[in-house]
Design an enzyme around this catalytic site. Structure first.
Site, PDB file in Angstrom:
ATOM      1  N   HIS A   1      -3.740  95.125  -8.995  1.00 20.43           N
ATOM      2  CA  HIS A   1      -3.581  96.270  -9.950  1.00 20.43           C
ATOM      3  C   HIS A   1      -3.030  97.330  -9.116  1.00 20.43           C
ATOM      4  CE1 HIS A   1      -7.240  96.536  -7.770  1.00 20.43           C
ATOM      5  NE2 HIS A   1      -7.395  97.950  -8.315  1.00 20.43           N
ATOM      6  N   ASP A   2      -2.732  97.392  -7.885  1.00 22.25           N
ATOM      7  CA  ASP A   2      -2.140  98.338  -6.955  1.00 22.25           C
ATOM      8  C   ASP A   2      -0.823  98.080  -6.526  1.00 22.25           C
ATOM      9  OD1 ASP A   2      -4.747  99.516  -6.925  1.00 22.25           O
ATOM     10  OD2 ASP A   2      -5.466  98.174  -5.215  1.00 22.25           O
TER      11      ASP A   2
ATOM     12  N   GLU B   1     -23.778  91.972   7.055  1.00 19.94           N
ATOM     13  CA  GLU B   1     -25.093  92.316   6.100  1.00 19.94           C
ATOM     14  C   GLU B   1     -25.022  91.921   4.842  1.00 19.94           C
ATOM     15  OE1 GLU B   1     -26.777  95.868   9.128  1.00 19.94           O
ATOM     16  OE2 GLU B   1     -26.479  96.329   6.957  1.00 19.94           O
TER      17      GLU B   1
ATOM     18  N   ASP C   1     -16.248  93.706  -9.144  1.00 15.76           N
ATOM     19  CA  ASP C   1     -15.559  94.673  -8.186  1.00 15.76           C
ATOM     20  C   ASP C   1     -16.841  95.596  -7.663  1.00 15.76           C
ATOM     21  OD1 ASP C   1     -13.848  96.098  -6.716  1.00 15.76           O
ATOM     22  OD2 ASP C   1     -12.257  95.522  -8.499  1.00 15.76           O
TER      23      ASP C   1
ATOM     24  N   ASP D   1     -14.227  96.377  -2.669  1.00 17.31           N
ATOM     25  CA  ASP D   1     -13.274  97.203  -2.308  1.00 17.31           C
ATOM     26  C   ASP D   1     -13.067  98.026  -1.008  1.00 17.31           C
ATOM     27  OD1 ASP D   1     -11.263  99.068  -4.070  1.00 17.31           O
ATOM     28  OD2 ASP D   1     -12.552 100.733  -3.535  1.00 17.31           O
TER      29      ASP D   1
END
Ligand code: GLC
Length: 538
Positions: A328-329, A251, A102, A204
């Site tokens: 997890h949210d 990028e 992550d 994220d």
């Protein structure tokens, strides 16, 4: 994806998200760690997933449980050491599993040395690494932007008499992604992990990276209602999803492409039409902009069919789809759709076209755990209590067996276990050939053996009543998936859909091998995959 040779691992494979704090504790502190994950790799191989994605493991004050990073190139002691991490990568690779990390580039912890420097004075070289603005004329916040975790997005720094912006907690100041040095610092951190053999990143809140250069006020949301999280009062048109973000994503993709066969995933909560922009111009962006549509879709056949169709139609040429069923949210799928439909949801996830992402514990039907007020750990719930935004209930410890702490730890876990863990655990469900865990294993095994499921085209057939029907086709063969989304039995006439073959798998795990005749009867909450049996693997 037309041939096996041209299919990258992440397109053919299945991703499995681990929330490291809650997977397996190895040092008896009630919090999961890297050595714990290593110990459970055989389980993951046996389950049949191809890659693990770990929520953040970096040094962090844990204000947002690791999504507040204070060092991008280290391991937090709560999870272990860098040697433990290297051992995890080696062990995972040794077992044929990829490892995805992550990356949290939108914001750091307020304890990150970069922010400590930045806030130390207005002329510090790192001042511009964050978003500092003068107060408004009345001394208040520079504009109306809100924090996703409640309250203003701006915090005042009395020492330097300016505000800094934070899209999440005030302990998570946003980096200034218009600053080239910030970009290079994060790209170097990416290279650090890629050189260690990491197979990719889940980035994220990637759609938050760039903000309006004029810091204009966000317009009000006319649909805002009491009970919605407070930040929904505004449309975040100036604070997120700015066109320049795609330049940054491209990028990041270039950095990942400096190495062989690595993966770039973007976390993006946007409507489908905006989401697909993150594949980038000529697919120069994220390989997989996470598709969260199933996390909130009403559980009806027609709605789901339309959603799948809308997504398929919106995909740019050559873009590879993906589907996420839990994270997890968000609320656990077994609680959202109910335990019976959780099996149908598993079949849907693992038979749709595109890379599936599973969330740890969903394969054993883990439910949302009720969290008493004094047990709340999630800062979102602490800031905005009582309206159901809390995320602790989907982050509870993995239920391995019926021993006192479910085999997760020998100490009291950091979050409470589900009441039913003594029944619903890996050990019990492994022994039951009809359990949801056995179903997941069978689905994952079938997906590996049938190219139609991993690579085939998606062809919608029908969505009638509560039946959802589609076909997956490639290499001259096809399979049909029929899902009954209701408690009422349903039947379909085989001729109409060109049904041919036998039931390869039923969500009830009791009909494999049954020939499909003139009609196919589906029981309450049943899904089936119909096709020709694959050649046995020799
Ligand atoms: C992402 C994470 C979430 C975190 C937030 C802020 O949405 O998934 O857990 O709280 O970003 O970093």
């Amino acid at each position: 994806m037309d041939s096996v040779a041209s299919t990258p691992w992440w397109a053919a494979g299945v991703l499995y998200q681990i929330y490291p704090r809650s997977f397996q504790d190895s040092n008896c502190d009630g919090v999961g760690d890297l050595a714990g994950i290593v110990a459970r790799l055989p389980y993951l191989v046996d389950l049949g997933v191809d890659a693990i994605w770990l929520s953040p493991i970096f040094p962090s004050p844990m204000a947002d449980f690791g999504y507040d990073v204070s060092n991008y190139v280290g391991v937090d002691p709560i999870f272990g050491t860098m040697a433990d991490f290297d051992a995890l990568v080696a062990a995972a690779h040794g077992r044929g599993l990829k490892v995805v990390l992550d990356l949290v580039p939108n914001h750091t912890s307020d304890q990150h040395p970069w922010f400590l420097e930045s806030r130390s004075s207005r002329d510090n070289p790192k001042r511009d690494w964050y978003l500092w603005r003068d107060p408004a004329a009345d001394g208040g916040a520079p504009n109306n932007w809100l924090s996703e975790f409640g309250g203003s997005g701006w915090d005042y720094d009395a020492a330097t008499r300016q505000y800094y912006y934070h899209a999440f907690l005030s302990a998570q100041p946003d980096l200034n992604w218009r600053n080239k040095q910030v970009r290079e610092a994060i790209y170097d951190a990416m290279r650090f992990w890629l050189r260690k053999g990491v197979d990719g990143f889940r980035v994220d809140v990637i759609w938050h990276l760039i903000k309006d250069d004029q810091f204009r006020d966000n317009p009000p949301n006319a649909d805002f209602r009491v009970g919605m999280p407070p930040h929904a009062a505004l449309h975040p048109v100036y604070s997120a999803d700015r066109p320049e973000t795609l330049e940054v994503v491209a990028e990041m993709r270039k950095v990942v492409d400096e190495f062989d066969a690595r993966l770039l995933i973007g976390e993006i909560y946007l409507p489908i039409e905006r989401l697909v922009a993150y594949y980038g111009h000529d697919l120069s962006g994220a390989h997989l902009p996470f598709n969260f549509a199933l996390l909130s879709a009403p559980w009806h056949a027609r709605g789901l069919a339309q959603l799948i169709e809308r997504y398929e139609q919106a995909l740019p040429n050559g873009a590879w789809p993906n589907w996420v069923l839990g994270n997890h949210d968000r609320q656990r799928v077994a609680s959202r759709v109910g335990p019976a439909q959780a099996r149908v949801a598993a079949m849907l996830l693992l038979t749709l076209r595109g890379t599936p992402t599973m969330y740890y514990g969903d394969e054993i039907g883990m439910r949302q755990v009720a969290i008493a007020p004094e047990q709340v750990r999630d800062p979102f719930e602490k800031n905005v209590p009582g309206i159901g935004v809390g995320r602790d209930g989907c982050r509870t410890p993995m239920q391995w067996d019926g021993s006192p702490h479910a085999g997760f730890s020998s100490a009291e876990p950091w979050l409470p276990l589900a009441d039913d863990f003594a029944q619903d655990n890996v050990a019990n469900l492994s022994a039951d050939p009809q359990s949801i865990l056995s179903l997941y294993r069978a689905l994952l095994a079938l997906r590996k053996r049938l190219p139609q499921l991993s690579r085939g085209d998606y062809q919608p057939l029908a969505a009638e009543g509560d039946l959802l029907l589609y076909r997956r086709h490639c290499d001259g063969g096809s399979v049909l998936i029929a899902l009954n989304l209701s408690a009422a039995p349903a039947a379909l006439v085989s001729d109409r859909f060109g049904l041919d073959g036998e039931i390869l798998l039923s969500t009830a795990m009791d009909r494999a091998g049954e020939r499909v005749g003139a009609s196919l009867a589906l029981r309450s909450h049943e899904g089936v995959i119909v096709g020709r049996a694959p050649e046995p693997v020799v």
